[in-house]
Design an enzyme around this catalytic site. Structure first.
Site, PDB file in Angstrom:
ATOM      1  N   CYS A  27       0.850  -1.189   0.000  1.00  0.00           N
ATOM      2  CA  CYS A  27       0.000   0.000   0.000  1.00  0.00           C
ATOM      3  C   CYS A  27       0.884   1.236   0.000  1.00  0.00           C
ATOM      4  O   CYS A  27       1.954   1.238   0.619  1.00  0.00           O
ATOM      5  CB  CYS A  27      -0.907   0.001   1.229  1.00  0.00           C
ATOM      6  SG  CYS A  27      -1.977   1.465   1.361  1.00  0.00           S
ATOM      7  N   ILE A  28       0.456   2.268  -0.699  1.00  0.00           N
ATOM      8  CA  ILE A  28       1.219   3.518  -0.746  1.00  0.00           C
ATOM      9  C   ILE A  28       0.248   4.682  -0.612  1.00  0.00           C
ATOM     10  O   ILE A  28      -0.839   4.680  -1.189  1.00  0.00           O
ATOM     11  CB  ILE A  28       2.036   3.628  -2.053  1.00  0.00           C
ATOM     12  CG1 ILE A  28       2.850   4.928  -2.077  1.00  0.00           C
ATOM     13  CG2 ILE A  28       1.153   3.509  -3.277  1.00  0.00           C
ATOM     14  CD1 ILE A  28       3.825   4.992  -3.242  1.00  0.00           C
ATOM     15  N   LEU A  29       0.645   5.661   0.178  1.00  0.00           N
ATOM     16  CA  LEU A  29      -0.191   6.836   0.428  1.00  0.00           C
ATOM     17  C   LEU A  29       0.672   8.078   0.500  1.00  0.00           C
ATOM     18  O   LEU A  29       1.712   8.072   1.161  1.00  0.00           O
ATOM     19  CB  LEU A  29      -0.957   6.677   1.749  1.00  0.00           C
ATOM     20  CG  LEU A  29      -1.657   7.945   2.270  1.00  0.00           C
ATOM     21  CD1 LEU A  29      -2.885   8.269   1.409  1.00  0.00           C
ATOM     22  CD2 LEU A  29      -2.056   7.782   3.735  1.00  0.00           C
ATOM     23  N   TYR A  86       6.672  13.131  -4.334  1.00  0.00           N
ATOM     24  CA  TYR A  86       6.851  12.265  -3.173  1.00  0.00           C
ATOM     25  C   TYR A  86       6.424  10.831  -3.479  1.00  0.00           C
ATOM     26  O   TYR A  86       7.018   9.872  -2.975  1.00  0.00           O
ATOM     27  CB  TYR A  86       6.074  12.804  -1.976  1.00  0.00           C
ATOM     28  CG  TYR A  86       6.727  13.990  -1.308  1.00  0.00           C
ATOM     29  CD1 TYR A  86       7.982  13.870  -0.714  1.00  0.00           C
ATOM     30  CD2 TYR A  86       6.102  15.233  -1.256  1.00  0.00           C
ATOM     31  CE1 TYR A  86       8.592  14.949  -0.096  1.00  0.00           C
ATOM     32  CE2 TYR A  86       6.702  16.319  -0.638  1.00  0.00           C
ATOM     33  CZ  TYR A  86       7.949  16.169  -0.067  1.00  0.00           C
ATOM     34  OH  TYR A  86       8.557  17.246   0.545  1.00  0.00           O
ATOM     35  N   GLY A  87       5.371  10.670  -4.280  1.00  0.00           N
ATOM     36  CA  GLY A  87       4.943   9.334  -4.665  1.00  0.00           C
ATOM     37  C   GLY A  87       6.015   8.602  -5.442  1.00  0.00           C
ATOM     38  O   GLY A  87       6.287   7.419  -5.194  1.00  0.00           O
ATOM     39  N   GLU A 103       1.803  -4.890  -5.286  1.00  0.00           N
ATOM     40  CA  GLU A 103       0.723  -5.866  -5.150  1.00  0.00           C
ATOM     41  C   GLU A 103      -0.385  -5.533  -6.131  1.00  0.00           C
ATOM     42  O   GLU A 103      -0.761  -4.369  -6.297  1.00  0.00           O
ATOM     43  CB  GLU A 103       0.211  -5.857  -3.707  1.00  0.00           C
ATOM     44  CG  GLU A 103      -0.853  -6.898  -3.399  1.00  0.00           C
ATOM     45  CD  GLU A 103      -1.249  -6.895  -1.935  1.00  0.00           C
ATOM     46  OE1 GLU A 103      -2.455  -6.752  -1.642  1.00  0.00           O
ATOM     47  OE2 GLU A 103      -0.351  -7.016  -1.083  1.00  0.00           O
ATOM     48  N   SER A 151      -4.667   0.374  -8.863  1.00  0.00           N
ATOM     49  CA  SER A 151      -5.660   1.357  -9.265  1.00  0.00           C
ATOM     50  C   SER A 151      -5.171   2.059 -10.529  1.00  0.00           C
ATOM     51  O   SER A 151      -4.004   1.946 -10.915  1.00  0.00           O
ATOM     52  CB  SER A 151      -5.882   2.375  -8.148  1.00  0.00           C
ATOM     53  OG  SER A 151      -4.706   3.138  -7.932  1.00  0.00           O
TER      54      SER A 151
END
Length: 296
Positions: free
Chosen positions: A111-113, A123-124, A145, A149
């Protein structure tokens, strides 16, 4: 909050930031936090990400995950930042990514936020680059994973393009030497091949840390994949790569500062040993899946 007592009850008394510093540059720092050692803290990170990610799935058993928290360095007078007592540096939470300690599917990111105020500031991309750099330090390949999206797919496709182009223009073996090693004793000595750069999919995966299937997708997407003696190879001249960079508007530079990595070999081996220990424990289960990957 209407009362001071309510606010005080939500203030965490533990030091911030937590975990082990694994990366730092002039404007940001990354800390590794073990979900098993800091359970409540990591559960709160998952709950926070649920506010911004529609596809986020919450699992409270997060002992099998590592969390990499990204913080930006702020001036001493910044409002809403947190001070580190060790170096008197003030930090602001930007985002994080998590990954399984041991993934059968070789996922290096679960997961990445990135919080909305910090989006559009690379930053992403920095988090994605760091996830792959940690993968290369482990001597393996990986990827996010699935399923991704739509926003996550575009972010990863952008990174894959830059990483593949950088590999093709960067550290490359001599064409004839690599052909002898990869394709047996047959040597192609034509001037055209000698002046070109020749790579197999496995070689590109080794250099970039990207899974072979993602390397294959990116090369096909860029129109750079070919075959030679029945094997998939990349055999292109520099001017072809430059043309692809120009037409696809690819920036081959990376966001991260490689000198800022603070993970040595001993630390990496210790981390891998802990992961193997967790895998052999009685609580090891394939149900420890946190979420599908989303990108900011």
């Amino acid at each position: 909050m209407r009362h001071r007592e309510t606010l005080d009850s939500h203030v965490c008394p533990d030091p911030f930031p937590r975990g082990r510093r694994v990366y730092e540059d002039a404007t940001s720092a990354l800390f590794e936090v073990d979900g098993k050692a800091h359970t409540l803290y990591c559960q709160n990170l998952c709950l926070l990400s649920k506010l911004f990610l529609d596809q986020k799935t919450i699992y409270y058993d997060i002992g099998g995950f590592l969390f990499y928290v990204l913080l930006s360095k702020q001036p001493a007078t910044a409002v809403g930042s947190f001070s580190s007592p060790a170096d008197a540096t003030e930090y602001t939470f930007v985002g994080y990514f998590s990954k399984e300690k041991s993934s059968v599917e070789r996922n290096n990111l679960a997961c990445i936020l990135v919080l909305p105020p910090f989006r559009g500031q690379s930053y992403g991309q920095l988090l994605i680059e760091l996830s792959y750099e940690l993968t290369k330090m482990e001597g393996t390949t990986g990827g996010p994973e699935q399923p991704l999206s739509s926003q996550g797919f575009h972010s990863y496709r952008s990174y894959w393009r830059r990483a593949i182009v950088q590999a093709l223009l960067g550290v490359l073996p001599q064409a004839e030497k690599y052909l002898r090693h990869s394709c047996g004793r047959k040597q192609h000595t034509s001037k055209a091949v000698v002046e070109q750069r020749v790579f197999s999919l496995s070689r590109l995966a080794q250099l970039t840390g990207i899974r072979i299937e993602d390397v294959l997708f990116t090369l096909e997407d860029l129109g750079l994949l070919g075959t030679w003696y029945g094997k998939h190879v990349v055999c292109i001249a520099d001017d072809t790569i430059q043309q692809v960079i120009s037409t696809r508007r690819i920036n081959p530079g990376m966001r991260m500062d490689f000198s800022g990595l603070q993970v040595d070999n001993d630390t990496m081996q210790e981390s891998l040993s802990e992961q193997e220990s967790d895998d052999s424990g009685p609580n090891s289960s394939n149900s420890d899946n946190e979420s599908s990957a989303d990108s900011s």
